[in-house]
Design an enzyme around this catalytic site. Structure first.
Site, short mmCIF file in Angstrom:
data_model
loop_
_atom_site.label_atom_id
_atom_site.label_comp_id
_atom_site.label_asym_id
_atom_site.label_seq_id
_atom_site.Cartn_x
_atom_site.Cartn_y
_atom_site.Cartn_z
CG HIS A 24 35.08 -1.01 83.76
ND1 HIS A 24 35.48 -2.08 84.52
CD2 HIS A 24 36.20 -0.31 83.48
CE1 HIS A 24 36.80 -2.02 84.70
NE2 HIS A 24 37.25 -0.95 84.07
CG ASN A 54 40.61 -3.02 87.22
OD1 ASN A 54 39.42 -2.85 87.02
ND2 ASN A 54 41.54 -2.46 86.50
CE1 TYR A 88 38.50 6.02 85.42
CE2 TYR A 88 36.63 4.84 86.29
CZ TYR A 88 37.85 4.83 85.69
OH TYR A 88 38.42 3.65 85.32
#
Ligand code: NDP
Length: 485
Positions: free
Chosen positions: A56, A129, A339
């Site tokens: 990303h 997404n 993350y």
């Protein structure tokens, strides 16, 4: 253009006498080490980049608000969803997945759809997404999967052999691969696509009753996709096409909006549903669990500074608020760690204190210090607990809802292995033109694969989803479906 004080200063605030000529020993002499303004300028320039995201990397962001339009308080006690009409500021980052920071926008790739809600009970991040499913369902496979999307270790070229080898050996990917190869694999813009939380999450209401939940953001602009030839042309002529479109639309006052719906599954249904509801490669049929409206997201403000707001924005699927919790989805469980860990590495341990990530809710904890600590670092307050001096204390009413687990601790696979029904259902709901384009797209993507064995293995999967789909791809590639030999 002028903004008041026009005096150029060094980073330590002193006025700069000359910003055009470095200090040299005479007209033709070497540059002097004592030109500290020059040294600081060059040294800071060398440090302008933080590492780009491994996945990303290329993205665009916008500010906006979320407004509740339907009462869902029977399902969740989340304060920002508590009453109709309530508005919460939010920030979104759209992205492609596999390409680098400067890569083209109009490629065939899933799009990231990462939303940060600045709620009064802390930030809630929904990091999804534009597709309702994912390629794999266990985080342990993620680094391997992404390596197949990246470059060959020797040639540094994209590697279709690896892509299709991995997918054909991981049939749980078939559903996402089918969506990716369909028209929706190249959205016309970031505004013309849906967003999904993709995972299953848990909502808990004020009585402590839990339900399972899936999120769907439906675009109010309508779904629009790019023709493959136009997309290829744009990738060369305007690689920032989607970034530009989003910025220009908002700058022109054409504010894009999405309606948020959820699917709600009673907790007990998870034991009996015909698919594993925690398997992120599967959807819950909307015939079984219809969409329930929640609210509306409107994007109405562009970032003022790309680096500060978009590049430094950090999202984590583990940033929950009371009333929203994790599910046992194995892919989600891995992301709960990965993350925040990526942001600690990429942006720094204090990434949550940057203006774009800072909660509007007061942050009151005992974390201190670390590289680049902004603010007063808690001042003189003691930073341990328990303490006798009035420091912040936990609030037991916000404990996560307890749940029962059983079985042996082991590396176990999901029980359900029907990877074919849902991609087949998708194929069968497409129009005949969409089906033909899907087959063409898949054949074009598989054509560069150098190993027939890989192609045949993958055709076998498409055939199991729908014989017509498998045969169509085999024909386009000049091969036969393995089962039909
Ligand atoms: P439904 O008929 O109730 O729902 C079909 C879903 O498919 C709608 O969300 C629709 O979204 C979406 N859809 C329509 N055309 C396409 C397309 N070209 N590419 C991707 N999605 C599309 O049936 P089910 O819920 O039983 O689902 C059937 C199949 O639809 C699933 O196997 C799955 O592949 C796909 N799907 C299902 C979703 C779900 O949450 N159940 C979500 C998205 C896809 P829209 O209204 O925007 O056209």
């Amino acid at each position: 253009m002028s903004t008041g004080n026009n005096k150029l200063t060094t980073s330590w605030g002193a006025p700069v006498g000359d910003n055009q000529n470095s200090m040299t020993a005479g007209q033709r002499g070497p540059t002097l080490l004592q030109d500290v303004h020059l040294l600081e300028k060059l040294a800071h320039f060398n440090r302008e980049r933080v590492p780009e995201r491994v996945v990303h990397a290329k993205g665009a962001g916008a500010h906006g608000y979320f407004e509740v339009t339907k009462d869902v308080s029977q399902y969740t006690k989340a304060a920002f969803l508590s009453e109709v009409g309530k508005q919460t500021p939010m920030f979104i980052r759209f992205s492609t997945v596999a390409g680098e920071l400067g890569s083209a926008d109009t490629v065939r790739d899933p799009r990231g759809f990462a939303v940060k809600f600045y709620t009064e009970e802390g930030n809630y991040d929904l990091v999804g997404n534009n597709t309702p499913v994912f390629f794999i369902r266990d985080a342990i496979k993620f680094p391997d999967f992404i390596h197949t999307q990246k470059r060959h270790p020797q040639t540094h070229l994209k590697n279709p052999n690896a892509v299709w080898d991995f997918w054909s050996l991981s049939p749980e990917s078939l559903h996402q691969v089918t969506i990716l190869m369909s028209d929706r694999g190249i959205p016309a813009t970031y505004r013309h696509m849906h967003g999904f939380g993709s995972h299953t999450f848990k909502w808990v209401n004020a009585e402590g009753t839990a339900v399972w939940v899936k999120y769907h953001f439906k675009t109010e602009q309508g779904i629009r996709n790019l023709d493959v030839n136009l997309a290829a042309q744009l990738a060369g002529e305007n690689p920032d096409y989607h970034t530009e479109d989003l910025f220009n639309a908002i700058a022109a006052g054409d504010f894009p909006a999405w309606t948020l719906y959820v699917q709600i599954m009673p907790e007990a249904d998870a034991d009996t549903y015909r698919f594993d509801p925690f398997d992120v490669t599967k959807v819950w049929s909307q015939k079984d669990y219809p969409l329930i409206e929640v609210g509306r997201m409107v994007l109405n403000r562009n970032p003022e500074n790309y680096f500060a707001e978009v590049e430094q924005a950090t999202f984590s699927p583990g940033s929950f608020v009371p009333g929203i919790e994790a599910s046992p989805d194995k892919m989600l469980q891995g992301r709960l760690f990965a993350y925040s860990d990526a942001h600690r590495y990429r942006v720094g341990a204090n990434h949550n204190q940057l203006p774009i990530n800072r909660p509007v809710a007061e942050v009151n904890n005992h974390q201190r210090d670390g590289a680049m600590t902004p603010g007063n670092n808690g001042g003189s307050a003691l930073y341990y607990e328990p303490n006798s001096f009035g420091g912040p204390k936990e609030s037991p009413e916000y404990k996560a809802a307890p749940f029962t687990v059983s079985g042996q601790a082991a590396s176990v696979a999901y029980d359900h292995n029907d990877h074919y029904t849902q991609p087949g259902d998708l194929y069968r709901l497409l129009s005949s033109e969409e089906q033909a384009r899907l087959i063409r797209n898949i054949a074009a993507a598989m054509a560069p694969v150098e190993y027939e064995e890989i192609k045949l293995r993958q055709i076998g999967h498409f055939y199991k989803a729908d014989p017509e789909l498998g045969r169509g791809i085999a024909d386009a590639l000049g091969l036969s479906v393995p089962d039909e030999n």
